[in-house]
Design a protein around this motif. Structure first.
Motif: not given
Length: 83
Positions: A38-67
């Protein structure tokens, strides 16, 4: 740190921390998901040894306009750490 073994489920397959609960501020594996259903959960993904998160997953929760988002496998993602 993500993508480390989950101590509670180390004997199971795919038991690495690749989810983050925004309410509990904790990383967890897919086997721990029932505790955070029942919590807000983000899936962290791996891309060439870097941790990433989908923009569509995180944008409802925090302002990512400067990223700056990047496109990986036709999905816009944000790197969690500096490149």
């Amino acid at each position: 740190p993500f993508f480390r073994a989950c101590p509670a489920h180390s004997m199971l397959r795919k038991a690495e921390h690749n989810y983050f609960c925004m309410e509990c501020a904790v990383g967890f594996c897919q086997h721990c998901m029932p505790r955070h259903v029942s919590h807000n959960v983000l899936q962290i993904r791996r891309y060439v040894y870097h941790d990433v998160v989908r923009l569509s997953d995180i944008s409802p929760h925090i302002d990512v306009s400067g990223v700056q988002p990047y496109i990986i496998n036709s999905a816009q993602v944000i790197f969690l750490n500096e490149r």
